[in-house]
Write a protein that holds these residues in place. Sequence first.
Motif, PDB file in Angstrom:
ATOM      1  N   GLY A  66       0.726  -1.305   0.150  1.00 10.93           N
ATOM      2  CA  GLY A  66      -0.036  -0.024   0.183  1.00 10.93           C
ATOM      3  C   GLY A  66       0.783   1.268  -0.034  1.00 10.93           C
ATOM      4  O   GLY A  66       0.137   2.298   0.030  1.00 10.93           O
ATOM      5  N   ARG A  67       1.939   1.277  -0.059  1.00 11.47           N
ATOM      6  CA  ARG A  67       2.972   2.327  -0.046  1.00 11.47           C
ATOM      7  C   ARG A  67       4.305   1.952  -0.985  1.00 11.47           C
ATOM      8  O   ARG A  67       4.846   1.088  -0.768  1.00 11.47           O
ATOM      9  N   SER A  68       4.326   2.695  -1.921  1.00 13.85           N
ATOM     10  CA  SER A  68       5.720   2.449  -2.840  1.00 13.85           C
ATOM     11  C   SER A  68       6.698   3.021  -2.778  1.00 13.85           C
ATOM     12  O   SER A  68       7.707   3.065  -3.190  1.00 13.85           O
ATOM     13  N   THR A  69       6.925   4.141  -1.576  1.00 13.72           N
ATOM     14  CA  THR A  69       8.208   4.570  -1.220  1.00 13.72           C
ATOM     15  C   THR A  69       9.161   3.654  -0.746  1.00 13.72           C
ATOM     16  O   THR A  69       8.545   2.495  -0.203  1.00 13.72           O
ATOM     17  N   MET A  70      10.509   3.982  -0.849  1.00 11.56           N
ATOM     18  CA  MET A  70      11.504   2.993  -0.227  1.00 11.56           C
ATOM     19  C   MET A  70      11.214   2.735   1.326  1.00 11.56           C
ATOM     20  O   MET A  70      11.490   1.643   1.771  1.00 11.56           O
ATOM     21  N   ILE A  71      10.881   3.824   1.797  1.00 11.34           N
ATOM     22  CA  ILE A  71      10.748   3.696   3.466  1.00 11.34           C
ATOM     23  C   ILE A  71       9.385   2.964   3.685  1.00 11.34           C
ATOM     24  O   ILE A  71       9.298   2.020   4.469  1.00 11.34           O
ATOM     25  N   GLY A  72       8.258   3.235   2.762  1.00 12.79           N
ATOM     26  CA  GLY A  72       7.236   2.250   3.020  1.00 12.79           C
ATOM     27  C   GLY A  72       7.228   0.836   2.640  1.00 12.79           C
ATOM     28  O   GLY A  72       6.636  -0.053   3.032  1.00 12.79           O
ATOM     29  N   GLY A  84       7.984 -16.617   5.213  1.00 19.38           N
ATOM     30  CA  GLY A  84       8.959 -17.869   5.546  1.00 19.38           C
ATOM     31  C   GLY A  84       9.155 -18.482   4.129  1.00 19.38           C
ATOM     32  O   GLY A  84       9.407 -19.682   4.171  1.00 19.38           O
ATOM     33  N   PRO A  85       9.672 -17.644   2.987  1.00 16.07           N
ATOM     34  CA  PRO A  85      10.125 -18.157   1.634  1.00 16.07           C
ATOM     35  C   PRO A  85      11.292 -18.968   2.064  1.00 16.07           C
ATOM     36  O   PRO A  85      12.129 -18.559   2.890  1.00 16.07           O
ATOM     37  N   ASP A  86      11.883 -19.634   1.042  1.00 14.22           N
ATOM     38  CA  ASP A  86      13.081 -20.447   0.880  1.00 14.22           C
ATOM     39  C   ASP A  86      14.276 -19.356   0.553  1.00 14.22           C
ATOM     40  O   ASP A  86      15.574 -19.824   0.818  1.00 14.22           O
ATOM     41  N   VAL A  87      13.670 -18.476  -0.463  1.00 17.61           N
ATOM     42  CA  VAL A  87      14.790 -17.545  -1.082  1.00 17.61           C
ATOM     43  C   VAL A  87      14.247 -16.381  -1.211  1.00 17.61           C
ATOM     44  O   VAL A  87      12.975 -16.220  -1.479  1.00 17.61           O
ATOM     45  N   LEU A  88      14.888 -15.210  -0.958  1.00 13.50           N
ATOM     46  CA  LEU A  88      14.501 -13.936  -1.599  1.00 13.50           C
ATOM     47  C   LEU A  88      15.408 -13.499  -2.618  1.00 13.50           C
ATOM     48  O   LEU A  88      16.547 -13.355  -2.695  1.00 13.50           O
ATOM     49  N   PHE A  89      14.355 -12.855  -3.681  1.00 17.94           N
ATOM     50  CA  PHE A  89      15.133 -12.407  -5.038  1.00 17.94           C
ATOM     51  C   PHE A  89      14.878 -10.851  -4.818  1.00 17.94           C
ATOM     52  O   PHE A  89      13.863 -10.303  -4.981  1.00 17.94           O
ATOM     53  N   CYS A  90      16.138 -10.100  -5.009  1.00 16.51           N
ATOM     54  CA  CYS A  90      16.171  -8.706  -5.221  1.00 16.51           C
ATOM     55  C   CYS A  90      16.424  -8.572  -6.736  1.00 16.51           C
ATOM     56  O   CYS A  90      17.347  -8.833  -7.244  1.00 16.51           O
ATOM     57  N   PRO A  91      15.523  -7.816  -7.411  1.00 14.26           N
ATOM     58  CA  PRO A  91      15.409  -7.675  -8.703  1.00 14.26           C
ATOM     59  C   PRO A  91      16.462  -6.612  -9.596  1.00 14.26           C
ATOM     60  O   PRO A  91      16.444  -6.714 -10.735  1.00 14.26           O
ATOM     61  N   GLY A  92      17.122  -5.872  -8.725  1.00 14.66           N
ATOM     62  CA  GLY A  92      18.064  -5.046  -9.335  1.00 14.66           C
ATOM     63  C   GLY A  92      18.500  -3.966  -8.396  1.00 14.66           C
ATOM     64  O   GLY A  92      18.283  -3.811  -7.316  1.00 14.66           O
ATOM     65  N   ASN A  93      19.511  -3.295  -8.737  1.00  8.76           N
ATOM     66  CA  ASN A  93      20.329  -2.493  -7.841  1.00  8.76           C
ATOM     67  C   ASN A  93      19.375  -1.474  -6.989  1.00  8.76           C
ATOM     68  O   ASN A  93      19.740  -1.186  -5.866  1.00  8.76           O
ATOM     69  N   HIS A  94      18.529  -0.844  -7.694  1.00  5.03           N
ATOM     70  CA  HIS A  94      17.724   0.069  -7.147  1.00  5.03           C
ATOM     71  C   HIS A  94      17.278  -0.567  -5.863  1.00  5.03           C
ATOM     72  O   HIS A  94      16.749   0.403  -4.614  1.00  5.03           O
ATOM     73  N   TYR A  95      16.823  -1.674  -5.751  1.00  9.26           N
ATOM     74  CA  TYR A  95      16.121  -2.436  -4.526  1.00  9.26           C
ATOM     75  C   TYR A  95      17.226  -2.966  -3.508  1.00  9.26           C
ATOM     76  O   TYR A  95      16.525  -3.502  -2.622  1.00  9.26           O
ATOM     77  N   SER A  96      18.463  -2.863  -3.659  1.00  9.25           N
ATOM     78  CA  SER A  96      19.303  -3.656  -2.946  1.00  9.25           C
ATOM     79  C   SER A  96      19.357  -3.105  -1.641  1.00  9.25           C
ATOM     80  O   SER A  96      19.784  -3.899  -0.409  1.00  9.25           O
ATOM     81  N   ALA A  97      18.831  -1.872  -1.132  1.00  8.99           N
ATOM     82  CA  ALA A  97      18.790  -1.392  -0.065  1.00  8.99           C
ATOM     83  C   ALA A  97      17.743  -2.216   0.901  1.00  8.99           C
ATOM     84  O   ALA A  97      17.972  -2.387   2.013  1.00  8.99           O
TER      85      ALA A  97
END
Length: 367
Positions: A66-72, A84-97
Motif C-alpha cells: 500500500g506504500r510504494s516509497t522505499m521507506i514504505g 517464510g520463503p526459501d529464498v529472497l530475490f532482489c530484482p535490481g540495484n535500485h532495490y538492494s537497500a
Amino acid sequence: MLSPRPPAAHILAFAQTLQGGGVEKALLRLVRGWNDLGRRVTLVIGDATGPLARDLPGGVDVHLLGRSTMIGMGGLATLTQEIGPDVLFCPGNHYSALAAWTRLRLGHSCPPIVAKISNALVRRDHGPAFAMAYRRWLRWHPSFVDRLVAMSPAMAEEACAEMGADPAMLRVIPNPPVRAVDGAAPPAMPRGRFLLGVGRLASQKRWDRLVAAFDQIADRDMALMIVGEGSERAALEAQIAALGLRDRVSLPGHVTDPTPVIARATALALVSDFEGVPGVLRESLAVGTPVISTDSSVAVREIITRPSLGTIVTAGDTAGLVAALEHWLAPGRARPRPVPQPGEDAAAAYLDLFDEVVLERRFAMAA
C-alpha cells in the motif's frame, strides 16, 4: 508418486510499482517462468496499479504493502519473516537497500538473498562525493547478499571489480527475452520512415539529448517517436515545442508491446547516461532494426558486436550522435540480419541457482 520438494520451493520477490520500468518487466517474466516451472512465488508490491498489472501471472501470491516509497517498502522485512520463503530475490540495484534492511532486521533467520545487478556500477551521473559513497555502498553488498547475478560476462567482471565480490558469488544469467503480447494494439506510427526511442521518460534516459540531435539531422521528412512514460514528459514536450518539432516528434506514452513499432522503425536510438544490459537493443536487433547507443554500460559492446549492427557513441558527444543518426537514417541503408535474443532458459537457470544457495545454507547450519 509425488516429486520431492525442491530446496527453493517458495520464492519471494518484490517491486515498488508496476508502472513500466525495465527491471519490473524482467521480474514479471521471471516470475511467470518460475510459476510455470512449478515453484510457489510470492510477489510483494508497494503499489500494484500501472500498465504492468496486466502482466501479473495467475497463480502468484501478491501482497500489497500500500506504500510504494522505499521507506514504505521497509515492511518487506516483517512480511518476509511472516511468509517464510526459501529464498529472497532482489530484482535490481535500485532495490538492494531493501535487501540489506531485511538481512539486518532478520539476521540469521533471513532466507538466502540472490540479487540481480540491473544497472551499471560505474555511474557518470555521480559527482565525486556521491561516487565515493556509492563505491563504499557497493563494497558492502557481499556482506548481505548470498549470490549476485549479472546479465552478461562484462557486467560480472565489473561486479568483481566494483563490489569486491568473489567470482564464486557471481552467476551470469541473461534476462528472459520479451514475448509478443496477444491482442496488444500498436500505437499510431509515422507514415514514413522514423527514428525510435523506447524507455521511460526519465532523466537517466536523456531523451532531451536525442531530441536535440534529431533537430540537427538533414532529412526534415524523418520523424522521431519515443515510446514510454515518466516524469520528464513535461520537460520533453517543452523542448519539442521550443525547437518547432511538434509535427515530427511524438510521445505516445506506454505501449504494451513495442515490438511491432521496433520492427517498423528505420533505426532505434538509446542515449542513456547509464544502463545495465539494455534489453531494447537486443529486442531491436532481434527484428533486424539497427541501433545507435551511447556507451552507457560495459554490456553495450557485448550487444553491438560489429559495425553492421549499429554504432556506439560516447555519451555527450553530440556531433558523434548526429553523425551516427545520419548514417543509419540514410535512405537505402542495409538493415542487419536478425540476432536471436539470449535467455530462453533464464527462469530455469535462476531456479538452479536458488536451489544451490538454499542447500548451501542448510549444509552450513547443519555443520
